[in-house]
Design a protein around this motif. Structure first.
Motif, PDB file in Angstrom:
ATOM      1  N   PRO A 120       0.851  -1.191   0.000  1.00 21.57           N
ATOM      2  CA  PRO A 120       0.000   0.000   0.000  1.00 21.57           C
ATOM      3  C   PRO A 120       0.891   1.246   0.000  1.00 21.57           C
ATOM      4  CG  PRO A 120      -0.659  -1.531   1.728  1.00 21.57           C
ATOM      5  CD  PRO A 120       0.656  -2.024   1.206  1.00 21.57           C
ATOM      6  N   ALA A 121       0.491   2.282  -0.735  1.00 24.73           N
ATOM      7  CA  ALA A 121       1.347   3.467  -0.853  1.00 24.73           C
ATOM      8  C   ALA A 121       0.505   4.722  -0.974  1.00 24.73           C
ATOM      9  CB  ALA A 121       2.268   3.334  -2.066  1.00 24.73           C
ATOM     10  N   ARG A 122       1.119   5.842  -0.603  1.00 25.16           N
ATOM     11  CA  ARG A 122       0.478   7.148  -0.778  1.00 25.16           C
ATOM     12  C   ARG A 122       1.488   8.116  -1.382  1.00 25.16           C
ATOM     13  NH1 ARG A 122      -4.508   8.078   1.673  1.00 25.16           N
ATOM     14  NH2 ARG A 122      -4.200  10.318   1.374  1.00 25.16           N
ATOM     15  N   TYR A 123       0.991   8.944  -2.303  1.00 21.68           N
ATOM     16  CA  TYR A 123       1.773  10.040  -2.868  1.00 21.68           C
ATOM     17  C   TYR A 123       1.168  11.344  -2.386  1.00 21.68           C
ATOM     18  CZ  TYR A 123       2.944  13.727  -6.179  1.00 21.68           C
ATOM     19  OH  TYR A 123       3.328  14.915  -6.740  1.00 21.68           O
ATOM     20  N   ILE A 124       2.022  12.279  -1.922  1.00 21.84           N
ATOM     21  CA  ILE A 124       1.515  13.609  -1.594  1.00 21.84           C
ATOM     22  C   ILE A 124       2.439  14.659  -2.188  1.00 21.84           C
ATOM     23  CG2 ILE A 124       0.348  12.901   0.525  1.00 21.84           C
ATOM     24  CD1 ILE A 124       2.651  14.271   2.089  1.00 21.84           C
ATOM     25  N   LEU A 125       1.858  15.672  -2.794  1.00 21.23           N
ATOM     26  CA  LEU A 125       2.584  16.872  -3.191  1.00 21.23           C
ATOM     27  C   LEU A 125       2.500  17.808  -1.995  1.00 21.23           C
ATOM     28  CD1 LEU A 125       4.069  18.456  -5.393  1.00 21.23           C
ATOM     29  CD2 LEU A 125       1.842  19.286  -6.180  1.00 21.23           C
ATOM     30  N   TRP A 126       3.642  18.109  -1.389  1.00 25.86           N
ATOM     31  CA  TRP A 126       3.654  18.797  -0.100  1.00 25.86           C
ATOM     32  C   TRP A 126       2.822  20.080  -0.104  1.00 25.86           C
ATOM     33  CZ3 TRP A 126       4.616  17.617   4.699  1.00 25.86           C
ATOM     34  CH2 TRP A 126       4.753  18.642   5.644  1.00 25.86           C
TER      35      TRP A 126
ATOM     36  N   ASP B 246       0.200  21.013  -1.757  1.00 25.38           N
ATOM     37  CA  ASP B 246      -1.244  20.793  -1.722  1.00 25.38           C
ATOM     38  C   ASP B 246      -1.683  20.137  -0.415  1.00 25.38           C
ATOM     39  OD1 ASP B 246      -1.253  21.829  -4.257  1.00 25.38           O
ATOM     40  OD2 ASP B 246      -1.478  19.897  -5.267  1.00 25.38           O
ATOM     41  N   GLU B 247      -0.907  19.174   0.038  1.00 24.40           N
ATOM     42  CA  GLU B 247      -1.309  18.415   1.229  1.00 24.40           C
ATOM     43  C   GLU B 247      -1.247  19.282   2.483  1.00 24.40           C
ATOM     44  OE1 GLU B 247      -2.863  14.655   2.368  1.00 24.40           O
ATOM     45  OE2 GLU B 247      -2.328  15.505   0.410  1.00 24.40           O
ATOM     46  N   ILE B 248      -0.197  20.095   2.611  1.00 22.91           N
ATOM     47  CA  ILE B 248      -0.064  20.921   3.812  1.00 22.91           C
ATOM     48  C   ILE B 248      -1.154  21.981   3.858  1.00 22.91           C
ATOM     49  CG2 ILE B 248       1.519  22.644   2.852  1.00 22.91           C
ATOM     50  CD1 ILE B 248       1.639  21.060   6.375  1.00 22.91           C
TER      51      ILE B 248
ATOM     52  N   SER C 237      -8.386  16.352   9.309  1.00 21.08           N
ATOM     53  CA  SER C 237      -6.936  16.577   9.270  1.00 21.08           C
ATOM     54  C   SER C 237      -6.191  15.586  10.152  1.00 21.08           C
ATOM     55  CB  SER C 237      -6.607  18.012   9.712  1.00 21.08           C
ATOM     56  OG  SER C 237      -7.048  18.940   8.751  1.00 21.08           O
ATOM     57  N   ILE C 238      -6.759  15.300  11.316  1.00 12.67           N
ATOM     58  CA  ILE C 238      -6.147  14.329  12.226  1.00 12.67           C
ATOM     59  C   ILE C 238      -6.062  12.960  11.557  1.00 12.67           C
ATOM     60  CG2 ILE C 238      -6.456  13.082  14.404  1.00 12.67           C
ATOM     61  CD1 ILE C 238      -7.710  15.671  15.521  1.00 12.67           C
ATOM     62  N   ASP C 239      -7.157  12.557  10.893  1.00 13.26           N
ATOM     63  CA  ASP C 239      -7.175  11.258  10.202  1.00 13.26           C
ATOM     64  C   ASP C 239      -6.179  11.239   9.046  1.00 13.26           C
ATOM     65  OD1 ASP C 239      -9.120  10.431  11.940  1.00 13.26           O
ATOM     66  OD2 ASP C 239     -10.781  10.736  10.549  1.00 13.26           O
ATOM     67  N   CYS C 240      -6.064  12.361   8.330  1.00 18.50           N
ATOM     68  CA  CYS C 240      -5.142  12.451   7.198  1.00 18.50           C
ATOM     69  C   CYS C 240      -3.704  12.273   7.672  1.00 18.50           C
ATOM     70  CB  CYS C 240      -5.303  13.795   6.500  1.00 18.50           C
ATOM     71  SG  CYS C 240      -4.153  14.039   5.123  1.00 18.50           S
ATOM     72  N   ILE C 241      -3.337  12.958   8.730  1.00 21.50           N
ATOM     73  CA  ILE C 241      -1.982  12.831   9.274  1.00 21.50           C
ATOM     74  C   ILE C 241      -1.740  11.404   9.744  1.00 21.50           C
ATOM     75  CG2 ILE C 241      -0.470  13.531  11.172  1.00 21.50           C
ATOM     76  CD1 ILE C 241      -1.679  16.333  10.946  1.00 21.50           C
ATOM     77  N   GLY C 242      -2.743  10.803  10.359  1.00 25.97           N
ATOM     78  CA  GLY C 242      -2.607   9.426  10.827  1.00 25.97           C
ATOM     79  C   GLY C 242      -2.329   8.462   9.698  1.00 25.97           C
ATOM     80  N   ARG C 243      -2.984   8.653   8.556  1.00 26.24           N
ATOM     81  CA  ARG C 243      -2.739   7.771   7.406  1.00 26.24           C
ATOM     82  C   ARG C 243      -1.325   7.965   6.867  1.00 26.24           C
ATOM     83  NH1 ARG C 243      -8.208   9.231   6.395  1.00 26.24           N
ATOM     84  NH2 ARG C 243      -7.570  10.988   5.075  1.00 26.24           N
TER      85      ARG C 243
ATOM     86  N   TYR D 227       5.429   8.663  -0.335  1.00 27.10           N
ATOM     87  CA  TYR D 227       6.302   9.531  -1.137  1.00 27.10           C
ATOM     88  C   TYR D 227       5.864  10.973  -0.911  1.00 27.10           C
ATOM     89  CZ  TYR D 227       8.289  11.935  -5.210  1.00 27.10           C
ATOM     90  OH  TYR D 227       8.941  12.822  -6.028  1.00 27.10           O
ATOM     91  N   ILE D 228       6.764  11.787  -0.340  1.00 25.58           N
ATOM     92  CA  ILE D 228       6.535  13.223  -0.152  1.00 25.58           C
ATOM     93  C   ILE D 228       7.289  13.956  -1.252  1.00 25.58           C
ATOM     94  CG2 ILE D 228       6.771  15.194   1.392  1.00 25.58           C
ATOM     95  CD1 ILE D 228       6.845  13.256   3.750  1.00 25.58           C
TER      96      ILE D 228
END
Length: 276
Positions: A154-160, A162-164, A176-182, A190-191
Motif C-alpha cells: 500500500p502506498a500514498r503520494y503527496i505533493l507537499w 497541496d497536502e499541507i 486533518s487528524i485522520d489524514c496525518i494518521g494515514r 512519497y513526499i
C-alpha cells in the motif's frame, strides 16, 4: 486459498457428480465445496489482476470452529486503494511517463542514482532521499520507485504544497487528524517537494512556516520510529538546509536515508527542463 479447500476439490467434484445417496457428502465437505465454487467465480474489479480473489476484492474461508464460511477482505484491496489515491492525486498522467524505462542516464551521476533507485525498489530498506537542483529528475526517479513498490505494498503520494494546505486549513478537525494518521502509518509514503509551499526567505530559499514544520515533524517522527515503513522524499533542499530549518527533521532524514541519499548540486546545466 487454503490448502484444505484445494486438496478436497477433486473429491468434492467427484461426489457432486455421483448419486448422493451412494456417496453422501458431510456438511463440512459440502461447505468447502460451496466455498471453492464461489471463490472460483471471477469479479469485476479493475486496476490490477489478483489471482487470490479473482478480482472480487474478497474471498471465503472455512471457519472450522463455527462450521461455516467467513468473508475475508483480499490483500489486493490495499493496493487498489493506493492506485485509486494516486489517480486522484493528479499524478496519474505523469505516472505513465515517470518510469525507470524513461529515466535518462546521460551522465555518471544520473547512472548512479538510477542504479541505487532500482536497488531500493527491488529491496527497500530505510528511506530514499533526493535533494537539490530544480528539474534534475528528482520527482521522476522517486515516482519510478513508487510505481514498483506499489505492486507489492500500500502506498500514498503527496505533493507537499497541496497536502499541507489541506491539513492546515483544518488543523484540529477530525479530517486533518485522520489524514496525518494515514501518512504516519502507510507502508510506503512519497513526499514530493517537501517544504515547497511558496514561503521563501529574503535570499529566495525555501522557508517553511512553523505549522509546516510541526506537521512534517509529526509525520516523519512517527515514521522514523517504525523500521518497516518506507519513506521517499524529494525536495529542493539539501540535508544541511533541512538541519537549519529543524534539526530533528533533518537528522532523522539523514539517518534513515544513509544508504540512499542523493543531493544534486545546484547547476542550471543539470536542469533537464531547460537543457532538453
Amino acid at each position: 486459498m487454503p490448502e484444505k479447500i484445494k486438496g478436497l476439490s477433486e473429491l468434492l467434484d467427484s461426489k457432486m457428480n455421483q448419486h448422493s445417496v451412494v456417496h453422501p457428502m458431510s456438511s463440512e465437505e459440502y461447505e468447502l465445496y460451496m466455498i471453492k465454487k464461489q471463490n472460483d467465480q471471477p469479479g469485476k474489479l479493475d486496476g490490477l489482476n489478483c489471482s487470490i480473489c479473482k478480482n472480487k476484492g474478497y474471498y471465503l474461508r472455512y471457519d472450522s470452529e463455527h462450521h461455516n464460511s467467513v468473508q475475508v477482505r483480499c490483500e489486493c484491496m490495499a493496493r487498489r486503494d493506493a492506485i485509486r489515491r494516486l489517480n486522484q492525486s493528479g499524478l496519474s498522467q505523469a505516472l505513465q511517463k515517470m518510469t525507470f524505462e524513461t529515466y535518462q542516464t546521460e551522465s555518471d551521476w544520473t547512472s548512479k542514482i538510477y542504479a541505487a533507485a532500482k536497488a531500493y525498489a527491488a529491496t527497500p530498506a530505510g528511506w530514499f532521499f533526493m535533494g537539490g537542483q530544480v528539474g534534475a529528475g528528482k520527482t521522476h526517479i522517486c515516482t519510478a520507485i513508487l510505481q514498483e513498490l506499489l505492486k507489492r505494498y500500500p502506498a500514498r503520494y503527496i505533493l507537499w504544497r497541496d497536502e499541507i494546505a489541506k491539513i492546515n486549513a483544518g488543523r484540529n478537525d477530525q479530517t486533518s487528524i485522520d489524514c496525518i494518521g494515514r501518512l504516519e502509518n502507510v507502508k510506503v509514503l512519497y513526499i514530493d517537494d517537501l517544504f515547497k509551499s511558496g514561503n521563501r526567505d529574503s535570499n529566495g530559499k525555501l522557508r517553511p512556516n512553523p505549522g509546516e514544520v510541526n506537521t512534517a515533524s509529526q509525520i516523519l517522527y512517527a515514521r522514523y520510529n517504525s523500521d518497516d515503513l518506507y519513506t521517499i522524499i524529494s525536495t529542493e533542499l539539501f540535508i544541511d538546509e533541512l538541519l537549519q530549518i529543524d534539526e530533528g527533521i533533518g537528522s532523522r532524514i539523514a539517518e534513515r536515508s544513509k544508504e540512499y541519499r542523493f543531493e544534486v548540486d545546484r547547476n542550471p546545466a543539470r536542469n533537464w527542463r531547460t537543457t532538453h
